[in-house]
Structures are given as structure tokens and as C-alpha cells.
Design a protein around this motif. Structure first.
Motif, mmCIF file in Angstrom:
data_model
loop_
_atom_site.group_PDB
_atom_site.id
_atom_site.type_symbol
_atom_site.label_atom_id
_atom_site.label_comp_id
_atom_site.label_asym_id
_atom_site.label_seq_id
_atom_site.Cartn_x
_atom_site.Cartn_y
_atom_site.Cartn_z
ATOM 1 N N CYS A 1 51.556 29.030 37.058
ATOM 2 C CA CYS A 1 50.473 29.961 36.763
ATOM 3 C C CYS A 1 49.294 29.189 36.176
ATOM 4 N N ALA A 2 48.099 29.675 36.459
ATOM 5 C CA ALA A 2 46.902 29.042 35.900
ATOM 6 C C ALA A 2 46.755 29.363 34.418
ATOM 7 N N PHE A 3 47.421 30.429 33.985
ATOM 8 C CA PHE A 3 47.410 30.877 32.584
ATOM 9 C C PHE A 3 48.493 31.947 32.493
ATOM 10 N N PRO A 4 48.962 32.277 31.285
ATOM 11 C CA PRO A 4 50.003 33.323 31.206
ATOM 12 C C PRO A 4 49.455 34.641 31.758
ATOM 13 N N PRO A 5 50.098 35.215 32.780
ATOM 14 C CA PRO A 5 49.533 36.421 33.404
ATOM 15 C C PRO A 5 49.436 37.582 32.422
ATOM 16 N N ILE A 6 48.417 38.405 32.651
ATOM 17 C CA ILE A 6 48.279 39.663 31.911
ATOM 18 C C ILE A 6 48.841 40.743 32.826
ATOM 19 N N VAL A 7 49.843 41.470 32.349
ATOM 20 C CA VAL A 7 50.371 42.607 33.106
ATOM 21 C C VAL A 7 50.398 43.764 32.119
ATOM 22 N N ALA A 8 49.595 44.800 32.392
ATOM 23 C CA ALA A 8 49.390 45.848 31.393
ATOM 24 C C ALA A 8 49.512 47.215 32.043
ATOM 25 N N VAL A 9 50.517 47.965 31.612
ATOM 26 C CA VAL A 9 50.769 49.297 32.154
ATOM 27 C C VAL A 9 50.018 50.343 31.324
ATOM 28 N N GLY A 10 49.354 51.267 32.012
ATOM 29 C CA GLY A 10 48.739 52.427 31.357
ATOM 30 C C GLY A 10 47.815 52.041 30.219
ATOM 31 N N ILE B 1 46.833 43.814 36.546
ATOM 32 C CA ILE B 1 47.437 42.476 36.628
ATOM 33 C C ILE B 1 46.318 41.452 36.758
ATOM 34 N N ASP B 2 46.288 40.502 35.828
ATOM 35 C CA ASP B 2 45.295 39.422 35.819
ATOM 36 C C ASP B 2 46.089 38.131 35.832
ATOM 37 N N TRP B 3 46.010 37.398 36.914
ATOM 38 C CA TRP B 3 46.859 36.223 37.105
ATOM 39 C C TRP B 3 46.103 35.177 37.904
ATOM 40 N N GLY B 4 46.656 34.005 37.973
ATOM 41 C CA GLY B 4 46.053 32.955 38.785
ATOM 42 C C GLY B 4 47.089 31.878 39.017
ATOM 43 N N ALA B 5 46.793 31.016 39.978
ATOM 44 C CA ALA B 5 47.724 29.934 40.301
ATOM 45 C C ALA B 5 47.047 28.589 40.033
ATOM 46 N N THR B 6 47.865 27.607 39.706
ATOM 47 C CA THR B 6 47.392 26.226 39.722
ATOM 48 C C THR B 6 48.007 25.591 40.955
ATOM 49 N N ALA B 7 47.162 25.044 41.831
ATOM 50 C CA ALA B 7 47.680 24.423 43.054
ATOM 51 C C ALA B 7 48.315 23.088 42.655
ATOM 52 N N ASP C 1 41.846 32.621 39.539
ATOM 53 C CA ASP C 1 41.862 33.648 38.493
ATOM 54 C C ASP C 1 41.462 34.979 39.122
ATOM 55 N N LEU C 2 42.408 35.907 39.241
ATOM 56 C CA LEU C 2 42.158 37.189 39.910
ATOM 57 C C LEU C 2 42.646 38.347 39.049
ATOM 58 N N THR C 3 42.063 39.520 39.255
ATOM 59 C CA THR C 3 42.593 40.733 38.618
ATOM 60 C C THR C 3 42.569 41.874 39.633
ATOM 61 N N ARG D 1 39.738 46.509 35.445
ATOM 62 C CA ARG D 1 38.962 45.289 35.655
ATOM 63 C C ARG D 1 39.261 44.837 37.078
ATOM 64 N N ILE D 2 38.242 44.374 37.775
ATOM 65 C CA ILE D 2 38.419 43.853 39.132
ATOM 66 C C ILE D 2 37.804 42.464 39.141
ATOM 67 N N GLU D 3 38.594 41.468 39.522
ATOM 68 C CA GLU D 3 38.141 40.079 39.408
ATOM 69 C C GLU D 3 38.368 39.327 40.716
ATOM 70 N N ASP D 4 37.297 38.730 41.211
ATOM 71 C CA ASP D 4 37.387 37.848 42.374
ATOM 72 C C ASP D 4 36.798 36.492 42.033
ATOM 73 N N ASP D 5 37.113 35.520 42.901
ATOM 74 C CA ASP D 5 36.626 34.152 42.722
ATOM 75 C C ASP D 5 35.564 33.863 43.783
ATOM 76 N N LEU D 6 34.462 33.244 43.347
ATOM 77 C CA LEU D 6 33.341 33.023 44.262
ATOM 78 C C LEU D 6 32.832 31.594 44.221
ATOM 79 N N LEU D 7 32.359 31.165 45.364
ATOM 80 C CA LEU D 7 31.686 29.871 45.469
ATOM 81 C C LEU D 7 30.208 30.136 45.740
ATOM 82 N N VAL D 8 29.342 29.542 44.936
ATOM 83 C CA VAL D 8 27.907 29.656 45.205
ATOM 84 C C VAL D 8 27.574 28.686 46.337
ATOM 85 N N THR D 9 27.001 29.227 47.405
ATOM 86 C CA THR D 9 26.671 28.398 48.572
ATOM 87 C C THR D 9 25.162 28.171 48.615
#
Ligand code: ZN
Ligand code: ZN
Length: 365
Positions: A186-195, A218-224, A230-232, A335-343
Motif C-alpha cells: 500500500c502507498a499508505f495505510p488505507p482509509i476504510v470508513a463505514v457510514g 475507501i481511500d487507498w493507493g499502491a506502491t509499484a 492515491d485514490l478515493t 470524497r472522490i479522488e483521482d490522480d492526474l498528470l499535467v500535460t
């Protein structure tokens, strides 16, 4: 190896512009960025006339494998690192030494100062971090892999979601799946939060169960290998109440408007404002208590920051999260989280998990 040497050359030029002879890099993540070395407890001394990595015998073989050709100064076990650093700095005839103010401890600074009475110390911040702002092709490739790992793991966890599962079990399962797919973890300890737990932006997973609320955040991420994602997402596990529908719609609109505003030259604070305006107009301005997003890469939170008062412009090659949220105590949060690259001409959304409300209803039909 060439890209690490290039990074060090670029840094050496910045050190020269500062009027220093060398920078002692004590932030281990910065050492990794500049050398490719993945261990810790090691410093890098770098300047126009010097380039040497200070480490200890535990890492001799690993250093040979990960950064062949780099000059090493391996201390003996009987010499502590601060004394070793003093010796190397003295040998390199450094008169003006830049140090990383954000990572060097007072203890290290005091012992270096005692050993090196004729050296002028120049505390600097953000020198290496500024270089890390713009990701190169290799870094972007690994970040894409980290996003894909997070999405694959989420797909498996979502498909197996059960009403009796606890927040902690889901967090463990995400980690398990990321590793099964070949990620480092995991990229960080995931957040999993009900209600109502979702009202805590940084909720620590508990024994609370999926069935205890209408939604799970659910807010989680992976380390390759070294780079992170980092996504939610919010999954609706119960009734879609009018309140949930409204708040979800506000957050999603805010996120989309912020993403639409991202391109080189736009001030980071203006991207934050694009989302904050939508949330404020809906009457939830005070319920969005954090910045809109952050850079990520070797660390989960790094520069830049999309937040009020961050008036620097975005630049192509930056990667950022966009993660507006609305949190109502006792009720929950979205919360809604996406990852973006500035082009060069806008941005690319790197993450692709569905986020329209009907797609987030579990079980999906
Ligand atoms: Zn996150
Ligand atoms: Zn984040």
C-alpha cells in the motif's frame, strides 16, 4: 543510471547558484531520487566539485547493484555517521555547506558544527523537492503502474465485498491484492470508513462492518516499486437517500470542474477555488476542510499543493490528486479522488474507476 547523474548535475548547478560548495542531502527520499539507492541511513554530498554517497557496510553490495559508478564513502562500524560526514566534508575541502533544513536534526547540525568550525552552514529548503516537482518519463511510467495496481486491487475487493466485512478486513484485503498483483504494498495505510466514520477525512479502519451504514469511503493507493498512487471512492452499500445523492452530486461536480481547470500556467489556488466554489454555493463550504489535492510520487504527499494561497502556476509534468470532500459529523462524508498528470495542453486523468453515483452502488448490477 544516466537519469540519476542528470539529476545530480542539475542539483550541482543549483548549489553553485546558491554560492555553496556542496549540499549535504540528509533526506533519504531525496537520496533515493538522486541516486536510485533504495536503502536508508545514507547521505549524499553533492556539488560542482564533489559527488559522494556516505553509507555503511550493510549497504555495500546493494549500492554496487543500485548505483554502480557512484563514488562511495563507506564508514566503519566504529565511526558514527555524523563523525563520518564531518570527515568526508573536510576531505572535500568544503567551505560553504548547504544543508537540508527540513530534514537535518539539530543534533546532527550541532555535531557537524563542532567538528567543522571553519565551515559556514547554509540551511536551504526545497532544493531537491523542486526538482522532484516535474516527473520524467520513467517516473510517470511507474506512477501509471501504481494507479493500475490500486485499481486492480480495488476491483477484486469490490467484487468480493460482503455485508459482514469489517473496515479492517477490507484494508488488509486491499494490501493483499496489491501485493498479489506484484506491487510493493500500500502507498499508505488505507482509509476504510463505514457510514458516520466517513465524516473523518483520515479515519483509521475499525471493526465496524459494511452493513452498519449506507456507504463506505475507501481511500487507498499502491506502491509499484518506489512510486505511489492515491485514490478515493465511495461505495453505496445501502439506501441512496436524497441527502447522499445531493452531496455526492456536489462533490462530483466540484471534482470535474477542478479537473477541467487544470493546465499549465493556471495557478494552483485557482484550481482549488474551482472546486471550492461549487461546494460553497451548495452550502457546504465549511464542510470542505482540506486542500483540493497534492503531488505524489516517491512520497504520498509531496509538492505541489492544490490549496488556497498556493499561487504558483501548474507546469507540465506535475502529477497531482484532485480530491474534494464534504464531511458532516454524525452522518458521514463523500470524497472522490483521482490522480492526474499535467500535460502540455491540459491534463490526463490517470485513474479510471467509475465514479458516477449509479456506478458506485454495491452490488453493481
Ligand atoms: Zn487519498
Ligand atoms: Zn490524497
Amino acid at each position: 543510471m544516466a537519469r540519476f547523474a542528470q539529476r545530480r548535475d542539475q542539483l550541482a548547478r543549483a548549489v553553485r547558484r546558491l554560492g555553496a560548495d556542496a549540499l549535504l542531502v540528509t533526506n533519504f527520499t531525496n537520496v533515493t531520487y538522486l541516486t536510485g539507492f533504495t536503502g536508508d541511513d545514507s547521505y549524499l554530498l553533492v556539488g560542482p566539485q564533489v559527488e559522494v554517497l556516505l553509507s555503511d557496510p550493510r549497504y555495500t553490495q546493494q549500492l554496487g547493484e543500485e548505483c554502480p559508478g557512484l563514488e562511495l564513502a563507506i564508514r566503519r562500524p566504529s565511526i558514527v555517521m555524523s563523525a563520518w560526514a564531518s570527515k568526508v566534508i573536510k576531505q572535500a575541502r568544503i567551505a560553504r555547506l548547504a544543508v537540508e533544513a527540513a530534514s537535518m536534526t539539530l543534533q546532527l547540525r550541532d555535531s557537524l558544527a563542532a567538528e567543522l568550525p571553519h565551515v559556514t552552514f547554509m540551511p536551504v529548503t526545497g532544493l531537491v523537492e523542486n526538482q522532484r516537482l516535474i516527473k520524467d518519463r520513467e517516473e510517470i511510467r511507474e506512477i501509471r503502474a501504481a494507479v493500475a495496481l490500486a485499481e486492480q486491487a480495488f476491483g477484486v475487493v469490490r467484487a468480493a465485498l460482503q455485508p459482514g466485512q469489517t473496515e479492517r478486513e477490507i484494508a488488509f484485503e486491499l494490501e493483499h491484492q496489491i501485493r498479489r498483483f506484484g506491487g510493493a504494498g500500500c502507498a499508505f495505510p488505507p482509509i476504510v470508513a463505514v457510514g458516520p466514520r466517513a465524516a473523518l477525512p483520515h479515519a483509521v479502519p475499525t471493526h465496524g462492518r459494511i452493513g452498519d451504514g449506507d456507504l463506505v469511503l475507501i481511500d487507498w493507493g499502491a506502491t509499484a516499486r518506489l512510486y505511489r498512487s492515491d485514490l478515493t471512492r465511495v461505495l453505496v452499500t445501502g439506501r441512496i437517500s436524497p441527502k447522499l445523492e445531493r452531496i455526492y452530486g456536489v462533490v462530483l461536480t466540484a471534482q470535474k470542474q477542478a479537473i477541467a481547470a487544470i493546465r499549465p500556467g493556471v495557478r494552483m489556488s485557482d484550481v482549488d477555488a474551482a472546486a471550492r466554489r461549487v461546494i460553497a454555493q451548495a452550502g457546504y463550504g465549511r464542510r470542505f476542510g482540506h486542500g483540493l489535492g497534492h503531488g505524489f510520487g516517491l512520497e504520498i504527499h509531496e509538492a505541489p499543493r492544490l490549496a488556497p494561497h498556493q499561487d504558483q502556476p501548474l507546469r507540465a509534468g506535475m502529477v497531482v490528486t484532485v480530491e474534494p470532500g464534504v464531511y458532516l459529523p454524525q452522518w458521514g462524508g463523500v470524497r472522490i479522488e483521482d490522480d492526474l498528470l499535467v500535460t502540455r495542453d491540459g491534463c490526463e486523468v490517470l485513474s479510471h474507476l467509475p465514479k458516477e453515483l449509479p456506478e458506485c452502488v454495491w452490488p453493481q448490477l
